[in-house]
Design an enzyme around this catalytic site. Sequence first.
Site, mmCIF file in Angstrom:
data_model
loop_
_atom_site.group_PDB
_atom_site.id
_atom_site.type_symbol
_atom_site.label_atom_id
_atom_site.label_comp_id
_atom_site.label_asym_id
_atom_site.label_seq_id
_atom_site.Cartn_x
_atom_site.Cartn_y
_atom_site.Cartn_z
ATOM 1 N N SER A 1 -2.387 4.780 -14.297
ATOM 2 C CA SER A 1 -3.305 4.506 -15.431
ATOM 3 C C SER A 1 -3.704 3.046 -15.607
ATOM 4 O O SER A 1 -4.520 2.744 -16.476
ATOM 5 C CB SER A 1 -2.732 5.003 -16.773
ATOM 6 O OG SER A 1 -2.860 6.404 -16.889
ATOM 7 N N GLY B 1 -5.285 1.001 -13.579
ATOM 8 C CA GLY B 1 -6.482 0.551 -12.878
ATOM 9 C C GLY B 1 -7.711 0.972 -13.652
ATOM 10 O O GLY B 1 -7.984 0.486 -14.750
ATOM 11 N N ASP C 1 0.851 -1.188 0.000
ATOM 12 C CA ASP C 1 0.000 0.000 0.000
ATOM 13 C C ASP C 1 0.893 1.245 0.000
ATOM 14 O O ASP C 1 1.630 1.481 0.964
ATOM 15 C CB ASP C 1 -0.871 -0.056 1.261
ATOM 16 C CG ASP C 1 -1.786 1.140 1.400
ATOM 17 O OD1 ASP C 1 -1.691 2.092 0.592
ATOM 18 O OD2 ASP C 1 -2.595 1.131 2.339
ATOM 19 N N ILE C 2 0.795 2.033 -1.046
ATOM 20 C CA ILE C 2 1.691 3.187 -1.206
ATOM 21 C C ILE C 2 1.513 4.212 -0.076
ATOM 22 O O ILE C 2 2.442 4.946 0.239
ATOM 23 C CB ILE C 2 1.466 3.844 -2.598
ATOM 24 C CG1 ILE C 2 2.657 4.724 -2.993
ATOM 25 C CG2 ILE C 2 0.162 4.632 -2.648
ATOM 26 C CD1 ILE C 2 2.633 5.153 -4.458
ATOM 27 N N ASP D 1 -5.984 6.811 -5.686
ATOM 28 C CA ASP D 1 -6.342 8.193 -5.355
ATOM 29 C C ASP D 1 -7.234 8.223 -4.108
ATOM 30 O O ASP D 1 -6.990 9.003 -3.173
ATOM 31 C CB ASP D 1 -7.052 8.797 -6.573
ATOM 32 C CG ASP D 1 -7.430 10.250 -6.383
ATOM 33 O OD1 ASP D 1 -6.604 11.009 -5.862
ATOM 34 O OD2 ASP D 1 -8.546 10.628 -6.767
HETATM 35 P P1 ADP Z 1 -5.873 4.990 -12.715
HETATM 36 O O1 ADP Z 1 -7.180 5.738 -12.670
HETATM 37 O O2 ADP Z 1 -4.693 5.894 -13.033
HETATM 38 O O3 ADP Z 1 -5.944 3.773 -13.567
HETATM 39 P P2 ADP Z 1 -6.163 3.429 -10.232
HETATM 40 O O4 ADP Z 1 -6.085 3.967 -8.846
HETATM 41 O O5 ADP Z 1 -7.465 2.881 -10.696
HETATM 42 O O6 ADP Z 1 -5.591 4.587 -11.196
HETATM 43 O O7 ADP Z 1 -5.085 2.284 -10.391
HETATM 44 C C1 ADP Z 1 -3.712 2.511 -10.505
HETATM 45 C C2 ADP Z 1 -2.975 1.391 -9.816
HETATM 46 O O8 ADP Z 1 -2.935 1.636 -8.405
HETATM 47 C C3 ADP Z 1 -3.589 0.002 -9.983
HETATM 48 O O9 ADP Z 1 -2.539 -0.916 -10.263
HETATM 49 C C4 ADP Z 1 -4.172 -0.277 -8.602
HETATM 50 O O10 ADP Z 1 -4.172 -1.672 -8.310
HETATM 51 C C5 ADP Z 1 -3.178 0.423 -7.731
HETATM 52 N N1 ADP Z 1 -3.583 0.724 -6.350
HETATM 53 C C6 ADP Z 1 -4.826 0.856 -5.827
HETATM 54 N N2 ADP Z 1 -4.747 1.151 -4.514
HETATM 55 C C7 ADP Z 1 -3.414 1.214 -4.205
HETATM 56 C C8 ADP Z 1 -2.665 1.458 -3.002
HETATM 57 N N3 ADP Z 1 -3.279 1.733 -1.854
HETATM 58 N N4 ADP Z 1 -1.306 1.424 -3.067
HETATM 59 C C9 ADP Z 1 -0.668 1.179 -4.224
HETATM 60 N N5 ADP Z 1 -1.314 0.930 -5.391
HETATM 61 C C10 ADP Z 1 -2.671 0.949 -5.369
#
Ligand code: ADP
Length: 176
Positions: A121, A123, A8-9, A32
Amino acid sequence: MISVVLGDITTLAVDAVVNAANVALLAGGGVDGAIHDAAGPELQQACLDHPEVEPGVRCPTGEVRVTDAFALPARWIIHTAGPVWRGGEKDEERLLACCYRNALAEARALGARSVAFPCISTGIFGFPQRRAAAIAVRACRHFLETGHLPERVVLVAFSDRDAETLRTELDRVLRG
Ligand code: ADP
């Protein structure tokens, strides 16, 4: 140095966290949403303090905007709006590379020694993961060759599969 981390970032103790935001800089879903939840409600106001450059657009695709990181362990959040995947003929690859380059340039300007990226991008925006991973790794590698900062770039995967893809692409690029 570039590394791949699974997790988790929002929990990472880095100087700057990159957010895969949207052009409006309004709290959304995915990473986000997680960043807004973890940073706290002040983050949305800080995003709204960035002026609209056209109606509904505070951060055009490929550009970046910085805010404080509030309750995150990081010091800054570098928001970037990745491209929505529309089949690959709409400049998506160049725009995704711009996100990485511009975020790294901003991190350098801030004096950030470490910066963490989600898989921008890939997700909700639908960019194919392997292609995105190759672009991410190449853009980071090229940028790090141009200066001292940031010293450490962490590419964050949120699934085993994404971590595997990022590691494969990183090995490929590092082998030259
Ligand atoms: P986008 O709209 O740019 O596609 P998303 O948030 O839908 O962005 O997804 C971007 C990436 O972030 C995906 O690989 C998703 O699995 C990942 N992601 C979602 N939550 C987290 C988190 N808490 N920490 C790290 N990566 C995450």
